[in-house]
Design an enzyme around this catalytic site. Structure first.
Site, PDB file in Angstrom:
ATOM      1  N   TYR A   1       7.034  50.547   0.008  1.00 19.61           N
ATOM      2  CA  TYR A   1       6.323  50.209   0.748  1.00 19.61           C
ATOM      3  C   TYR A   1       4.716  49.353   0.388  1.00 19.61           C
ATOM      4  O   TYR A   1       4.210  50.462  -0.289  1.00 19.61           O
ATOM      5  CB  TYR A   1       5.740  51.040   2.064  1.00 19.61           C
TER       6      TYR A   1
ATOM      7  N   GLU B   1       1.873  43.196   5.868  1.00 16.11           N
ATOM      8  CA  GLU B   1       2.633  44.456   5.626  1.00 16.11           C
ATOM      9  C   GLU B   1       4.110  43.829   4.197  1.00 16.11           C
ATOM     10  O   GLU B   1       5.058  42.698   4.860  1.00 16.11           O
ATOM     11  CB  GLU B   1       3.633  45.056   6.232  1.00 16.11           C
TER      12      GLU B   1
END
Ligand code: GDP
Ligand code: MN
Length: 441
Positions: free
Chosen positions: A106, A194
């Protein structure tokens, strides 16, 4: 005004990322299964067919599927197109070259309000939603605060790379990705940028397999390009309609529709509804100086929500005139007849005129003069209960202060009597304990 945002689709976000030097898979968008087949055959490899809807967790919902050949891609696309994912219909799919995934990481850039800094977050436990990681294993999240005047430093990117356990060339490549993501975040006036997952492929290369950018609507004027790509199809019709009329509207899942002027008052209204055991169906700020048209639009939007069991109007007339609001309510109810009970609190500029308009329209509305009363009435109405006014507070009895130095006689006699009764009550207990002690000996 308002705190709304523009969410970009995965394919749009990834195109922006690519512009900043972030490696993304080859791919194209399709709106039909036939197109998906075409793209798959052009790519000539295993592909992944991905629903393009503005929600997370598409994978879990069955909106991301790998296909081994063009025929499979067509079949999979056929299934995914038209699918309903968390209330949104899939109209487009992204057909990407499938990645050989060894590990999912992530990587995100967010605004950390508490630290008043942009923050880069990373976790070796990628793929799943970061909120989940934050809840179950917060220690697995690496956070780096970024000084706005300096930007992301190389050492910070390396620090994250080491913490993620990256090796050799990956560390250098990660530096490019991290600084690209930070730059993209700033240039888009984003509130979130993101990559989840950023994958390590079988060859040990880094690749951004998913992408998400959320921009701040307050900066839309600086980004006509981004605003143009806003996918109106993806907004709920209520949100689109609200935006058209300049209303700040956020749908929630409660039963009491709230129409309020002013963001602060709207929040207070929601709090008070909660306090009295109700639950708001929305946040809605009609803004200052709202016209009858705007009020009518707002009421239509509120009533379009099937969960709404009662509507609470809390209007504090300053620039907004109560008579205009009342006209709006009357005209909206002509357009959208409803059985939902309404509770109206109108105070301030032209409140008498406003009340007269409502009274003249013979609407089934209850009025209230305080917010507390209005909220209680709305909560009762939403439950289908009759509003019972709370009992009046007990009367305050004025006790004149005694100026005499002599103590009242009653007190003197009362005290020894009380002592006596305590002693009396204690006697049998004492007896019993004495017996027990004797026995024990
Ligand atoms: P999200 O669920 O909406 O976040 O969609 P993602 O794009 O993140 O995809 C969900 C999951 O599907 C990822 O975490 C991967 O595990 C898997 N996935 C996505 N793309 C590929 C791919 O190219 N190859 C393989 N094998 N899996 C993929
Ligand atoms: Mn994802």
């Amino acid at each position: 005004m308002g705190g709304t945002s523009v969410k970009l689709h995965e394919y749009q976000s990834k195109q922006i990322f690519a512009h900043y030097g972030i490696p993304i898979p080859k791919g194209k968008v399709a709106s039909t299964a036939e197109e998906a087949r075409q793209i798959a055959s052009e790519l000539g490899k295993r592909v992944v067919v991905k629903s393009q809807v503005l929600v997370g967790g598409r994978g879990k919902a069955g909106g991301v599927k790998v296909a081994n050949n063009p025929d499979e891609a067509e079949q999979v696309a056929q299934k995914i197109l038209g699918m309903n994912i968390k209330g949104l219909t899939v109209r487009k799919v992204l057909v990407d070259e499938a990645a050989d995934i060894q590990q999912e990481i992530y990587l995100g850039v967010v605004i950390n309000r508490a630290a008043r800094r942009v923050t880069m977050m990373a976790s070796a436990a990628g793929g799943m939603e970061i909120e989940e990681v934050a809840r179950t294993a917060p220690e697995k999240i690496i956070k780096v605060l970024i000084d706005p005047f300096i930007g992301l430093c190389d050492y910070q990117a390396r620090q994250i790379a080491f913490a993620l356990g990256l090796k050799g060339d990956q560390i250098r490549d990660f530096g490019v990705i991290a600084s690209g993501l930070y730059k993209a975040f700033g240039d888009c006036d984003a509130s979130l940028a993101e990559i989840n997952p950023l994958v390590i492929t079988g060859e040990g290369k880094l690749l951004a397999v998913d992408g998400k950018i959320v921009t701040d609507d307050n900066a839309s004027f600086r980004h006509p390009d981004l605003t143009a790509v806003r996918d109106v199809d993806e907004e709920t019709s209520s949100e689109a309609e609200a935006r058209k009329f300049g209303l700040s509207y956020i749908q929630l899942d409660g039963q009491i529709g709230c129409m309020v002027n002013g963001a602060g008052l709207a929040m207070t209204t929601m709090d008070i509804v909660k306090l009295f055991g109700g639950s708001p169906a929305n946040f809605l700020d009609i803004g200052g100086g709202a016209s009858a048209d705007k009020v009518a639009a707002a009421l239509r939007i509120i009533l379009a929500d099937a969960n709404v069991k009662a509507v609470l109007f809390n209007i504090f007339g300053g620039i907004t005139r109560c008579d205009e609001v009342a006209k709006g309510i009357v005209s909206a109810l002509e357009q959208v007849p409803t059985q939902a009970p309404m509770v109206i609190r109108l105070v301030g500029t032209n409140e008498e005129e406003g009340r007269a308009i409502l009274a003249g329209a013979t609407l089934r509305v209850q009025t209230a003069s305080t917010l507390v009363e209005a909220a209680q009435k709305a909560v009762a109405a939403a439950k289908g209960e009759e509003y019972v006014p709370p009992p009046p507070p007990p009367p305050v009895v004025y006790k004149p202060r005694r100026h005499s130095v002599v103590r009242p006689a009653a007190k003197k006699t009362a005290r020894p009597a009380a002592k006596k009764s305590v002693k009396k009550a204690a006697k049998p207990i004492k007896k019993a304990t004495r017996k027990l002690v004797k026995k024990a000996r």
